[in-house]
Design a protein around this motif. Structure first.
Motif, mmCIF file in Angstrom:
data_model
loop_
_atom_site.group_PDB
_atom_site.id
_atom_site.type_symbol
_atom_site.label_atom_id
_atom_site.label_comp_id
_atom_site.label_asym_id
_atom_site.label_seq_id
_atom_site.Cartn_x
_atom_site.Cartn_y
_atom_site.Cartn_z
ATOM 1 N N SER A 192 28.098 57.364 34.976
ATOM 2 C CA SER A 192 27.731 57.542 36.381
ATOM 3 C C SER A 192 28.981 57.805 37.219
ATOM 4 C CB SER A 192 26.947 56.340 36.911
ATOM 5 O OG SER A 192 27.741 55.186 37.026
ATOM 6 N N ALA A 193 30.120 57.226 36.821
ATOM 7 C CA ALA A 193 31.373 57.515 37.524
ATOM 8 C C ALA A 193 31.779 58.972 37.338
ATOM 9 C CB ALA A 193 32.484 56.594 37.025
ATOM 10 N N ILE A 194 31.622 59.489 36.115
ATOM 11 C CA ILE A 194 31.954 60.889 35.851
ATOM 12 C C ILE A 194 31.052 61.811 36.668
ATOM 13 C CG2 ILE A 194 31.994 62.687 34.067
ATOM 14 C CD1 ILE A 194 32.573 60.294 32.067
ATOM 15 N N SER A 195 29.758 61.509 36.697
ATOM 16 C CA SER A 195 28.820 62.326 37.460
ATOM 17 C C SER A 195 29.102 62.235 38.951
ATOM 18 C CB SER A 195 27.387 61.884 37.154
ATOM 19 O OG SER A 195 26.452 62.797 37.685
ATOM 20 N N SER A 196 29.433 61.025 39.425
ATOM 21 C CA SER A 196 29.760 60.846 40.836
ATOM 22 C C SER A 196 31.007 61.638 41.206
ATOM 23 C CB SER A 196 29.968 59.358 41.125
ATOM 24 O OG SER A 196 30.292 59.148 42.478
ATOM 25 N N TRP A 197 32.000 61.648 40.321
ATOM 26 C CA TRP A 197 33.212 62.433 40.577
ATOM 27 C C TRP A 197 32.833 63.895 40.813
ATOM 28 C CZ3 TRP A 197 35.346 66.807 38.726
ATOM 29 C CH2 TRP A 197 36.649 67.108 39.139
ATOM 30 N N GLY A 198 31.980 64.452 39.942
ATOM 31 C CA GLY A 198 31.584 65.844 40.104
ATOM 32 C C GLY A 198 30.815 66.081 41.395
ATOM 33 N N ALA A 199 29.912 65.166 41.707
ATOM 34 C CA ALA A 199 29.085 65.331 42.899
ATOM 35 C C ALA A 199 29.915 65.283 44.175
ATOM 36 C CB ALA A 199 28.011 64.247 42.929
ATOM 37 N N THR A 200 30.931 64.429 44.201
ATOM 38 C CA THR A 200 31.725 64.263 45.420
ATOM 39 C C THR A 200 32.893 65.241 45.510
ATOM 40 O OG1 THR A 200 33.042 62.521 44.355
ATOM 41 C CG2 THR A 200 31.119 61.834 45.634
ATOM 42 N N LEU A 258 22.149 55.791 36.602
ATOM 43 C CA LEU A 258 22.237 57.035 37.373
ATOM 44 C C LEU A 258 21.404 56.954 38.641
ATOM 45 C CD1 LEU A 258 22.061 59.696 34.510
ATOM 46 C CD2 LEU A 258 24.095 58.970 35.780
ATOM 47 N N ASN A 259 20.257 56.327 38.559
ATOM 48 C CA ASN A 259 19.377 56.250 39.719
ATOM 49 C C ASN A 259 19.697 55.092 40.653
ATOM 50 O OD1 ASN A 259 17.278 58.467 39.655
ATOM 51 N ND2 ASN A 259 17.267 57.781 37.536
ATOM 52 N N ASN A 260 20.756 54.350 40.353
ATOM 53 C CA ASN A 260 21.256 53.332 41.271
ATOM 54 C C ASN A 260 22.128 53.923 42.372
ATOM 55 O OD1 ASN A 260 20.051 51.046 40.205
ATOM 56 N ND2 ASN A 260 21.777 50.529 38.878
ATOM 57 N N HIS A 261 22.498 55.191 42.256
ATOM 58 C CA HIS A 261 23.441 55.805 43.184
ATOM 59 C C HIS A 261 22.884 57.135 43.673
ATOM 60 C CE1 HIS A 261 26.067 52.749 41.518
ATOM 61 N NE2 HIS A 261 25.850 53.249 40.314
ATOM 62 N N GLY A 281 37.818 54.553 27.852
ATOM 63 C CA GLY A 281 38.769 54.077 28.846
ATOM 64 C C GLY A 281 38.520 54.534 30.263
ATOM 65 N N CYS A 282 37.415 55.229 30.514
ATOM 66 C CA CYS A 282 37.153 55.721 31.869
ATOM 67 C C CYS A 282 36.711 54.578 32.780
ATOM 68 C CB CYS A 282 36.077 56.799 31.850
ATOM 69 S SG CYS A 282 36.597 58.372 31.113
ATOM 70 N N PRO A 283 36.940 54.706 34.074
ATOM 71 C CA PRO A 283 36.477 53.685 35.009
ATOM 72 C C PRO A 283 34.958 53.727 35.155
ATOM 73 C CG PRO A 283 37.341 55.565 36.200
ATOM 74 C CD PRO A 283 37.646 55.812 34.749
ATOM 75 N N THR A 284 34.412 52.683 35.731
ATOM 76 C CA THR A 284 32.992 52.634 36.028
ATOM 77 C C THR A 284 32.757 53.031 37.480
ATOM 78 O OG1 THR A 284 33.145 50.274 36.523
ATOM 79 C CG2 THR A 284 32.518 50.901 34.271
ATOM 80 N N HIS A 285 31.492 53.263 37.806
ATOM 81 C CA HIS A 285 31.155 53.717 39.153
ATOM 82 C C HIS A 285 31.675 52.735 40.194
ATOM 83 C CE1 HIS A 285 28.782 54.771 42.681
ATOM 84 N NE2 HIS A 285 28.571 55.937 42.112
ATOM 85 N N GLY A 286 32.294 53.279 41.244
ATOM 86 C CA GLY A 286 32.830 52.469 42.326
ATOM 87 C C GLY A 286 34.317 52.219 42.237
ATOM 88 N N SER A 287 34.916 52.467 41.089
ATOM 89 C CA SER A 287 36.359 52.294 40.936
ATOM 90 C C SER A 287 37.096 53.428 41.637
ATOM 91 C CB SER A 287 36.727 52.283 39.456
ATOM 92 O OG SER A 287 38.136 52.307 39.279
#
Length: 321
Positions: free
Chosen positions: A251-259, A301-304, A202-208
Motif C-alpha cells: 500500500s505504501a508503494i501504491s500510495s507513492w505512485g498515486a501521490t 488497500l481499501n484503508n486508504h 525492506g520497504c516502509p509501510t504506509h504512512g512512513s
C-alpha cells in the motif's frame, strides 16, 4: 480481449428500487469484492527430458478440473547466458541442470494442453511464464528481458489458455537498474501481459516518510517494475507474511505512485506460498493461506483513499511440483 479482462471477476451493484410512494433513496455503496478462490502456481524445475512435458500436462489438467478462472504462474528459475535456464531456488554455483530457455515454451504448451483437456465449467486461464531477477547468470537486465520476451512470444495461446509472462523481482537479487532494464526490454519487445509477482524487501509501510528499501531500491523502483514501466504490467505481489506487513508495504508503494503522479499500482491479485511451505517447511511466519493473503492486501488497500481498489480478481498459491 486483453487477458487481464478475461480473468478478472467483477461485482456489479444494482440500483435500489423505487419506493411505493414514488420517492427514491440514495444508491447503496458498492459491495465489497469477494474472495475469488485460489489458483495454484508452481516452481517448475526443468530437466530437458520428456518428464517435463508430462509433469506440466498433469499440472494443467489438475487446474482445469477445478473449474476456476484466473492467473497461474509457472516459475522456471534464473536466466543464464547462452539462452539457458537454471532451476528455481539455486544460485550460480549450483550443479542443477541448465536447459535451453525454449524448454519453458514446451512445458507451458503441455500445461495448456492438460488444462484444455480436463477443464470444467468453461474455465479459462492466464498462464504466466515466469523467471526471476537474479543477476548472477551472466546477462545484463536488458538482454535478459529481451530474451524472455522472445520465449514468451514464441508460445501460442491454446484454447482456453492465454499465454502471458511473469517476473519475480526481489530487491535482494539484483540492483534496481538491472530489474528496470529487464522490464523495459521485455515490455518493449512483447505486448503480452506481464504479471509482477514481486517482493518488497525492506520497504516502509504506509504512512512512513521513508522511501528506501533493501539493496539500494526505492519505492519508485518497486512501483516502476510493478506498474510504472508499461500499461501491460499488473501486480500480483507476494503477501506471504502472517503479520500483514507485506500488504502494508505494497500500500505504501501504491500510495507513492498515486501521490507522485505515476498512478496507484495496478493490482491483479495476491500471491501466497502456503502449499510450498507445507512441502518444504521453514515458514514459521511466511505461510499465509491464499485467503488470508488476499484479505490482507484487499483490506489494506481499501484503508486508504489513494490506494482503494474496487476488485482484486486473483489469489494464487505457490507450490513445488
Amino acid at each position: 480481449m486483453n487477458s487481464s479482462h478475461r480473468t478478472a471477476t467483477h461485482r456489479i451493484t444494482t440500483a435500489l428500487a423505487v419506493l411505493a410512494l414514488g420517492t427514491t433513496t440514495a444508491a447503496a455503496p458498492a459491495a465489497a469484492a469477494s474472495y475469488p478462490e485460489h489458483t495454484v502456481s508452481r516452481y517448475t524445475p526443468l530437466s530437458g527430458g520428456n518428464a517435463d512435458r508430462t509433469a506440466a500436462r498433469d499440472a494443467g489438467c489438475a487446474e482445469g478440473r477445478t473449474g476456476r478462472d484466473g492467473v497461474r504462474v509457472l516459475f522456471f528459475g534464473t536466466q543464464e547466458k547462452g539462452d539457458k535456464l537454471r532451476q528455481p531456488g539455486t544460485n550460480s554455483g549450483s550443479s542443477s541442470a541448465r536447459v535451453a530457455a525454449s524448454t519453458a515454451s514446451d512445458a507451458a504448451t503441455a500445461w495448456a494442453e492438460g488444462f484444455n483437456e480436463c477443464r470444467t465449467g468453461g474455465a479459462t486461464a492466464d498462464l504466466a511464464m515466469g523467471v526471476n531477477n537474479k543477476s548472477d547468470g551472466g546477462l545484463d537486465g536488458a538482454a535478459a528481458g529481451r530474451a524472455w520476451a522472445s520465449v514468451v512470444n514464441a508460445t501460442d495461446d491454446t484454447g482456453a489458455v492465454t499465454i502471458t509472462a511473469a517476473i519475480d523481482a526481489e530487491p535482494a537479487w539484483s540492483n534496481p537498474s538491472w530489474a528496470r532494464g529487464w522490464v523495459d526490454a521485455f515490455t518493449q519487445a512483447s505486448d503480452r501481459t506481464l504479471y509482477a509477482a514481486n517482493s518488497a524487501d525492506g520497504c516502509p509501510t504506509h504512512g512512513s516518510t521513508s522511501t528506501s528499501c533493501n539493496n539500494g531500491w526505492k519505492l519508485s523502483d518497486l512501483h516502476y517494475v510493478a506498474t510504472g514501466a508499461a500499461s501491460t504490467i499488473q501486480a500480483i505481489p507476494q503477501i506471504y507474511r502472517t503479520d500483514g506487513i507485506q500488504a502494508r508495504q505494497w500500500s505504501a508503494i501504491s500510495s507513492w505512485g498515486a501521490t507522485k503522479g505515476s498512478g496507484p499500482v495496478r493490482f491483479a491479485g495476491a500471491m501466497s506460498q502456503e502449499a510450498a511451505c507445507k512441502q518444504r517447511g521453514g515458514c514459521s511466519t511466511t505461510d499465509n493461506s491464499p485467503k488470508d493473503a488476499w484479505n490482507q492486501l484487499y483490506t489494506e488497500l481499501n484503508n486508504h483513499s489513494e490506494t482503494k481498489v474496487s476488485s482484486l480478481p486473483n489469489a494464487t498459491d505457490m507450490r513445488w511440483p
